[in-house]
Scaffold this motif. Structure first.
Motif, PDB file in Angstrom:
ATOM      1  N   VAL A 101       0.839  -1.200   0.000  1.00 59.67           N
ATOM      2  CA  VAL A 101       0.000   0.000   0.000  1.00 59.67           C
ATOM      3  C   VAL A 101       0.875   1.251   0.000  1.00 59.67           C
ATOM      4  O   VAL A 101       1.908   1.305   0.692  1.00 59.67           O
ATOM      5  N   SER A 102       0.444   2.230  -0.761  1.00 52.69           N
ATOM      6  CA  SER A 102       1.061   3.562  -0.749  1.00 52.69           C
ATOM      7  C   SER A 102      -0.043   4.588  -0.540  1.00 52.69           C
ATOM      8  O   SER A 102      -1.066   4.553  -1.229  1.00 52.69           O
ATOM      9  N   VAL A 103       0.139   5.476   0.451  1.00 52.16           N
ATOM     10  CA  VAL A 103      -0.838   6.516   0.761  1.00 52.16           C
ATOM     11  C   VAL A 103      -0.168   7.871   0.593  1.00 52.16           C
ATOM     12  O   VAL A 103       0.960   8.074   1.064  1.00 52.16           O
ATOM     13  N   MET A 104      -0.851   8.799  -0.078  1.00 48.94           N
ATOM     14  CA  MET A 104      -0.295  10.129  -0.309  1.00 48.94           C
ATOM     15  C   MET A 104      -1.404  11.173  -0.276  1.00 48.94           C
ATOM     16  O   MET A 104      -2.583  10.845  -0.468  1.00 48.94           O
ATOM     17  N   THR A 105      -1.042  12.424  -0.018  1.00 47.63           N
ATOM     18  CA  THR A 105      -2.016  13.514   0.045  1.00 47.63           C
ATOM     19  C   THR A 105      -1.479  14.709  -0.733  1.00 47.63           C
ATOM     20  O   THR A 105      -0.278  14.810  -1.015  1.00 47.63           O
ATOM     21  N   ARG A 106      -2.393  15.656  -1.057  1.00 43.21           N
ATOM     22  CA  ARG A 106      -1.968  16.893  -1.706  1.00 43.21           C
ATOM     23  C   ARG A 106      -3.017  17.973  -1.512  1.00 43.21           C
ATOM     24  O   ARG A 106      -4.162  17.713  -1.133  1.00 43.21           O
ATOM     25  N   GLU A 107      -2.610  19.211  -1.809  1.00 44.45           N
ATOM     26  CA  GLU A 107      -3.514  20.346  -1.841  1.00 44.45           C
ATOM     27  C   GLU A 107      -4.097  20.488  -3.238  1.00 44.45           C
ATOM     28  O   GLU A 107      -3.486  20.054  -4.231  1.00 44.45           O
ATOM     29  N   ASN A 108      -5.240  21.146  -3.342  1.00 44.78           N
ATOM     30  CA  ASN A 108      -5.826  21.386  -4.661  1.00 44.78           C
ATOM     31  C   ASN A 108      -4.938  22.275  -5.523  1.00 44.78           C
ATOM     32  O   ASN A 108      -4.929  22.170  -6.745  1.00 44.78           O
ATOM     33  N   SER A 109      -4.186  23.175  -4.880  1.00 45.32           N
ATOM     34  CA  SER A 109      -3.356  24.121  -5.615  1.00 45.32           C
ATOM     35  C   SER A 109      -2.047  23.516  -6.100  1.00 45.32           C
ATOM     36  O   SER A 109      -1.278  24.187  -6.781  1.00 45.32           O
ATOM     37  N   SER A 110      -1.780  22.264  -5.765  1.00 48.60           N
ATOM     38  CA  SER A 110      -0.519  21.630  -6.127  1.00 48.60           C
ATOM     39  C   SER A 110      -0.773  20.366  -6.927  1.00 48.60           C
ATOM     40  O   SER A 110      -1.764  19.666  -6.723  1.00 48.60           O
ATOM     41  N   ASN A 111       0.146  20.078  -7.849  1.00 42.17           N
ATOM     42  CA  ASN A 111       0.072  18.835  -8.610  1.00 42.17           C
ATOM     43  C   ASN A 111       0.984  17.762  -8.033  1.00 42.17           C
ATOM     44  O   ASN A 111       1.038  16.650  -8.557  1.00 42.17           O
ATOM     45  N   GLU A 112       1.714  18.099  -6.968  1.00 38.00           N
ATOM     46  CA  GLU A 112       2.648  17.161  -6.369  1.00 38.00           C
ATOM     47  C   GLU A 112       2.046  16.546  -5.104  1.00 38.00           C
ATOM     48  O   GLU A 112       1.413  17.236  -4.304  1.00 38.00           O
TER      49      GLU A 112
ATOM     50  N   PHE B  84      -1.641   0.243  11.957  1.00 38.35           N
ATOM     51  CA  PHE B  84      -1.348   1.672  12.018  1.00 38.35           C
ATOM     52  C   PHE B  84      -0.370   2.028  10.901  1.00 38.35           C
ATOM     53  O   PHE B  84       0.590   1.312  10.652  1.00 38.35           O
ATOM     54  N   THR B  85      -0.618   3.166  10.228  1.00 39.79           N
ATOM     55  CA  THR B  85       0.246   3.550   9.107  1.00 39.79           C
ATOM     56  C   THR B  85       0.947   4.887   9.332  1.00 39.79           C
ATOM     57  O   THR B  85       2.150   4.997   9.157  1.00 39.79           O
ATOM     58  N   PHE B  86       0.197   5.927   9.720  1.00 44.44           N
ATOM     59  CA  PHE B  86       0.836   7.215   9.957  1.00 44.44           C
ATOM     60  C   PHE B  86      -0.087   8.065  10.819  1.00 44.44           C
ATOM     61  O   PHE B  86      -1.261   7.734  11.026  1.00 44.44           O
ATOM     62  N   SER B  87       0.465   9.174  11.328  1.00 40.69           N
ATOM     63  CA  SER B  87      -0.315  10.132  12.110  1.00 40.69           C
ATOM     64  C   SER B  87      -0.536  11.396  11.309  1.00 40.69           C
ATOM     65  O   SER B  87       0.367  11.873  10.599  1.00 40.69           O
ATOM     66  N   LEU B  88      -1.735  11.933  11.413  1.00 44.34           N
ATOM     67  CA  LEU B  88      -2.092  13.184  10.765  1.00 44.34           C
ATOM     68  C   LEU B  88      -2.167  14.255  11.852  1.00 44.34           C
ATOM     69  O   LEU B  88      -2.936  14.132  12.803  1.00 44.34           O
ATOM     70  N   HIS B  89      -1.356  15.284  11.716  1.00 41.06           N
ATOM     71  CA  HIS B  89      -1.287  16.324  12.731  1.00 41.06           C
ATOM     72  C   HIS B  89      -2.205  17.487  12.378  1.00 41.06           C
ATOM     73  O   HIS B  89      -2.604  17.656  11.216  1.00 41.06           O
ATOM     74  N   GLN B  90      -2.516  18.291  13.364  1.00 36.40           N
ATOM     75  CA  GLN B  90      -3.372  19.457  13.129  1.00 36.40           C
ATOM     76  C   GLN B  90      -2.776  20.375  12.065  1.00 36.40           C
ATOM     77  O   GLN B  90      -3.499  20.956  11.256  1.00 36.40           O
ATOM     78  N   SER B  91      -1.452  20.494  12.055  1.00 33.82           N
ATOM     79  CA  SER B  91      -0.797  21.362  11.069  1.00 33.82           C
ATOM     80  C   SER B  91      -0.925  20.825   9.647  1.00 33.82           C
ATOM     81  O   SER B  91      -0.718  21.561   8.675  1.00 33.82           O
ATOM     82  N   ASP B  92      -1.275  19.526   9.505  1.00 35.45           N
ATOM     83  CA  ASP B  92      -1.444  18.940   8.172  1.00 35.45           C
ATOM     84  C   ASP B  92      -2.801  19.262   7.564  1.00 35.45           C
ATOM     85  O   ASP B  92      -2.951  19.250   6.331  1.00 35.45           O
ATOM     86  N   LEU B  93      -3.795  19.514   8.410  1.00 38.02           N
ATOM     87  CA  LEU B  93      -5.174  19.625   7.927  1.00 38.02           C
ATOM     88  C   LEU B  93      -5.378  20.751   6.915  1.00 38.02           C
ATOM     89  O   LEU B  93      -6.108  20.555   5.927  1.00 38.02           O
ATOM     90  N   PRO B  94      -4.775  21.950   7.087  1.00 35.24           N
ATOM     91  CA  PRO B  94      -5.005  23.005   6.084  1.00 35.24           C
ATOM     92  C   PRO B  94      -4.471  22.658   4.699  1.00 35.24           C
ATOM     93  O   PRO B  94      -4.854  23.296   3.722  1.00 35.24           O
ATOM     94  N   HIS B  95      -3.588  21.666   4.631  1.00 35.94           N
ATOM     95  CA  HIS B  95      -2.987  21.289   3.344  1.00 35.94           C
ATOM     96  C   HIS B  95      -3.546  19.962   2.834  1.00 35.94           C
ATOM     97  O   HIS B  95      -2.981  19.350   1.931  1.00 35.94           O
ATOM     98  N   LEU B  96      -4.646  19.522   3.401  1.00 34.77           N
ATOM     99  CA  LEU B  96      -5.222  18.213   3.064  1.00 34.77           C
ATOM    100  C   LEU B  96      -6.512  18.420   2.261  1.00 34.77           C
ATOM    101  O   LEU B  96      -7.571  18.702   2.820  1.00 34.77           O
ATOM    102  N   ASP B  97      -6.401  18.309   0.946  1.00 31.59           N
ATOM    103  CA  ASP B  97      -7.577  18.446   0.070  1.00 31.59           C
ATOM    104  C   ASP B  97      -7.924  17.139  -0.633  1.00 31.59           C
ATOM    105  O   ASP B  97      -9.086  16.875  -0.911  1.00 31.59           O
ATOM    106  N   ARG B  98      -6.901  16.331  -0.947  1.00 36.55           N
ATOM    107  CA  ARG B  98      -7.162  15.063  -1.619  1.00 36.55           C
ATOM    108  C   ARG B  98      -6.221  14.008  -1.054  1.00 36.55           C
ATOM    109  O   ARG B  98      -5.096  14.302  -0.638  1.00 36.55           O
TER     110      ARG B  98
END
Length: 376
Positions: free
Chosen positions: A134-145, A161-175
């Protein structure tokens, strides 16, 4: 192998396992993530033996082994190649019905009563007899990376368990995107196609208690994303703009009229009954994103179009199939016939040929009334 107190077991027909604390009347009481769970002995598979001392005394419980794995496991670093290939440390017991893939990604708050401050632990559930890479990744709508969050191999029939999502990550989590490949080792198996699924994330839901819901695979409420259900890859529902869909249908109709052969201007009917099915499933490829009012307007537009195309053919019979339902569409059609298209014969269509929910219109006047200029 006889089951003994202190053995580490995996459940045969369910996800989970733990250490056997005591055995009574064919029931093993298993310390499963801090809870003593009663399980029939025959439903337990030994994956680790207890240490028996020479005097036959009971094993001394290991405090480290008794810690709940998912609560004390640190955030994993990127697995090394050796870690990826270490598949033989524990025996794998296949379960009935486990040869179809069921994969779920769940986010569980560390402190559910402090959603504005807590971190969120991400778990992958592999409810199948397959290993999955499994590979899990995230990005912002404004970024293609994409930002990598986790990659590794998850064993069959386990929640990991795979990873932790921090509060600082949430503003950059769109997809979020999850990719996987399924396989088995040391045995024949049916090949599964690799999958990749992308979801739109509303990060504000991580601050709303009601968005965390119970799930089959989790003890606590989670925000869950189904990656694969019974070998079917899951996807986001497409976002559809009703106005854009309506314009597309109208453009298609105009194109069909331009390409259609010129019609005779004779007032004689063709002699064949025209049958028009107004069910939404016949008019649209999908109704996702459309309200009942949007669908009703499209159905009435189709009714109006057919009436205007045949208004000059006196004696022409047209059957409109609107279905029985709650009668909303039929009432709307009758309103059009009583106000916009007056002077035609209207009756229920043949039940034998069209069933319930069909109206037959026979054209009797050459022109629609003046009220045809009014919009609904």
């Amino acid at each position: 192998m006889a089951l003994k107190v202190g053995d580490t077991v995996r459940y045969l027909n369910a996800v989970g396992g733990g250490r056997v604390m005591r055995i009574s009347d064919g029931i093993a009481y298993v310390d499963d993530d801090g809870f003593e769970t009663p399980v029939q002995v025959r439903e337990c598979v030994v994956i680790g033996n207890s240490h028996v001392f020479g005097n036959g005394s009971q094993p001394i419980p290991s405090k480290e082994a008794d810690k709940p794995a998912k609560k004390t496991q640190p955030a994993p670093s990127k697995p090394t190649r050796d870690e990826h290939n270490d598949f033989t440390s524990l025996p794998i017991v296949e379960t009935a019905g486990g040869n179809v893939l069921n994969i779920v990604l769940g986010f569980e708050p560390v402190e559910i009563k402090a959603l504005s401050q807590t971190d969120f632990d991400a778990y992958i559930v592999n409810d199948s007899n397959y290993y999955i890479f499994v590979s899990v990744m995230t990005r912002e709508n404004s970024s293609n990376e994409w930002t990598p969050r986790y990659d590794g191999v998850i064993e069959p029939n386990i929640q990991e368990f795979t990873f932790s999502l921090h509060q600082s990550d949430l503003p950059h989590l769109d997809r979020i995107c999850v990719q996987y490949a399924a396989f088995k080792r040391d045995r024949d198996f049916e090949a599964k196609a690799p999958g990749s699924v992308e979801f739109k994330i509303d990060a504000t839901k991580f601050a709303r208690l009601h968005c965390f819901r119970p799930n089959t695979y989790f003890d606590s409420p989670v925000i869950a994303f189904e990656i694969n259900v019974n070998d079917r890859l899951q996807h986001d529902m497409p976002e559809i703009d009703p106005a854009q869909l309506r314009r597309g249908i109208q453009d298609k109709k105009r194109e069909e009229r331009r390409n259609a052969p010129a019609q005779s201007k004779s007032s004689k009917p063709s002699g064949d009954i025209i049958v028009v099915d107004l069910h939404a499933s016949e008019l649209l490829d999908t109704t996702a994103g459309l309200s009942p009012a949007d669908i009703l307007n499209l159905q009435i537009d189709r009714f109006t179009e057919v009436m205007q195309q045949n208004i000059r053919y006196i004696g022409q019979k047209i059957v409109f199939i609107h279905g029985k339902g709650e009668g909303v569409l039929r009432q709307a059609i009758m309103k059009e016939l009583n106000h916009r298209f007056k002077g035609h014969d209207v009756q229920d269509a043949s039940f034998r040929e069209y069933g319930f929910g069909a109206t037959q219109v026979t054209i009797r006047s050459l022109q629609p009334t003046n009220t045809a200029k009014k919009r609904r």
